[in-house]
Design an enzyme around this catalytic site. Structure first.
Site, PDB file in Angstrom:
ATOM      1  N   LYS A 115      43.510  36.406  81.169  1.00 30.82           N
ATOM      2  CA  LYS A 115      43.518  37.251  79.966  1.00 30.82           C
ATOM      3  C   LYS A 115      42.253  38.090  79.833  1.00 30.82           C
ATOM      4  O   LYS A 115      42.288  39.164  79.256  1.00 30.82           O
ATOM      5  CB  LYS A 115      43.724  36.401  78.699  1.00 30.82           C
ATOM      6  N   LYS A 206      59.026  38.176  84.562  1.00 28.58           N
ATOM      7  CA  LYS A 206      59.553  37.369  83.461  1.00 28.58           C
ATOM      8  C   LYS A 206      60.080  38.265  82.341  1.00 28.58           C
ATOM      9  O   LYS A 206      59.538  39.335  82.102  1.00 28.58           O
ATOM     10  CB  LYS A 206      58.433  36.491  82.887  1.00 28.58           C
ATOM     11  N   LYS A 209      58.362  40.442  75.876  1.00 28.35           N
ATOM     12  CA  LYS A 209      58.439  41.374  74.751  1.00 28.35           C
ATOM     13  C   LYS A 209      57.589  42.611  75.011  1.00 28.35           C
ATOM     14  O   LYS A 209      57.741  43.616  74.326  1.00 28.35           O
ATOM     15  CB  LYS A 209      58.015  40.696  73.459  1.00 28.35           C
TER      16      LYS A 209
END
Ligand code: TRP
Length: 344
Positions: A115, A206, A209
């Site tokens: 991240k 994957k 959203k």
């Protein structure tokens, strides 16, 4: 058995979230409460501030996530459903645990590396200590089992390491000189059937959203026509379906669509292929679309209704948080006491 798990309040829930985590939570809620155990499920809103975020969106996503969880079957009368921000003990215990967690342990966390990317210096302190808050989330309630995805396994191991070291270093002894552990070591539960649900446009990514194409995912807000259209346009290939799972190797889109069918029907990939082996996608896709519509329609209806009632959603969270505060209080006090912190 005490089951504890959290989910970040991202908006726009999709089929991947449902099949990956939420459906498993519902199943555990039924199994565990039937056997006298309890389930605590929370929105990890404190974790959400570890990345840049828009405050109004966080508030909206938190409520939306409550609506989605309840629509999917989390029953606030059976499970303790709440958000971290209303239970200050999560943040308090995190601070107490930062005295035990080691820099070296956190430096190994792959999620932080992923991240923060190339901009480590610019990453927030919250992103770095995120796994310590996650440890506090479960240790606070003496969790025995923590359902998580594969990607969270490392964080759970860290929680166990922290619990173990804290118990070793600080747990009080009884009159026989035996340690009286402050924390329970939690076991991760990684559901094998939580098949990775892939994008409808790309079998190697994957379902997410954040994919710019809405055609890549089935949202919990999609109506029947939208679901059918998305499935019919989903990427597949020109072959017929094989009659066993081995035949899906090297066909990621076909494997993903069959996996979705199996997960939604509550059956195995082998069983789906024994029914559809030899059929082309012209036959399989409409069957998959109909199955999705049938299973998702009741969730969709409840979700759309619930998300409009902000007062009801806030009441659910308030009630869950009150319960969580009382369940967590003894462990928090034990941790303060073990560390020699005076609480009058
Ligand atoms: N980090 C988890 C995720 O992103 C969410 C989470 C926060 C969690 N606290 C937790 C999961 C405690 C299990 C237990 O998926």
């Amino acid at each position: 058995m005490r089951v504890v798990s959290g989910i970040q309040p991202t908006g726009n829930l999709h089929l991947g979230n449902y099949l990956g985590a939420i459906r498993n939570w519902v199943k555990m809620q039924e199994d565990v409460t039937a056997n006298g155990g309890d389930c605590l499920y929370f929105l990890a809103d404190l974790h959400a501030i570890s990345m840049p975020h828009v405050p109004a969106d966080l508030a909206a996503s938190t409520r939306e996530m409550v609506a989605a969880l309840v629509a999917c079957g989390i029953d606030p009368d059976k499970s303790v459903l709440f958000n971290q921000a209303q239970v200050p003990a999560h943040a308090e215990l995190q601070w107490l645990l930062t005295g035990t967690a080691r820099m070296g342990w956190l430096n190994r966390m792959t999620q932080f590396k992923d991240k923060s990317g190339k901009n480590r210096e610019g990453a927030s302190i919250a992103l770095y200590t995120y796994p310590v808050l996650q440890a506090a989330d479960v240790l606070l309630y003496q969790a025995t089992h923590v359902p998580v995805g594969e990607d969270q396994k490392q964080h759970l191991e860290l929680a166990r390491d922290i619990a173990q070291k804290f118990n070793n270093d600080f747990a009080p002894k009884n009159e026989n000189g035996e340690l009286q552990p402050v924390f329970t070591l939690p076991e991760p539960i990684i559901p094998p059937e939580a098949a990775r649900i892939m994008s409808l446009r790309d079998g190697s990514a994957k379902m997410s959203k954040s994919d710019p194409s809405d055609m890549s995912r089935i949202n919990l807000t999609d109506d029947a026509d939208t679901i059918m259209a998305k499935i019919k346009k989903a990427k597949s290939d020109a072959d017929v379906l094989p009659s066993d799972a081995k035949g899906l190797e090297g066909r990621p889109e076909a494997a993903s669509l069959v996996g979705i069918y199996a997960a939604m029907a509550g059956t195995s990939v082998a069983a789906v292929l024994s029914e559809f082996g030899g059929d082309g996608f012209g036959r399989f896709k409409p069957a998959l679309g109909e199955l999705l519509v049938e299973k998702l329609a009741p969730i969709n209806t409840r979700f759309i209704e619930l998300r409009q009632d902000q007062a009801a959603l806030d009441a659910i969270l308030r009630k869950g948080a009150a319960k969580a505060r009382s369940l967590g209080a003894p462990t928090l006090e034990a941790a303060y006491a073990a560390l020699g912190l005076v609480r009058g």
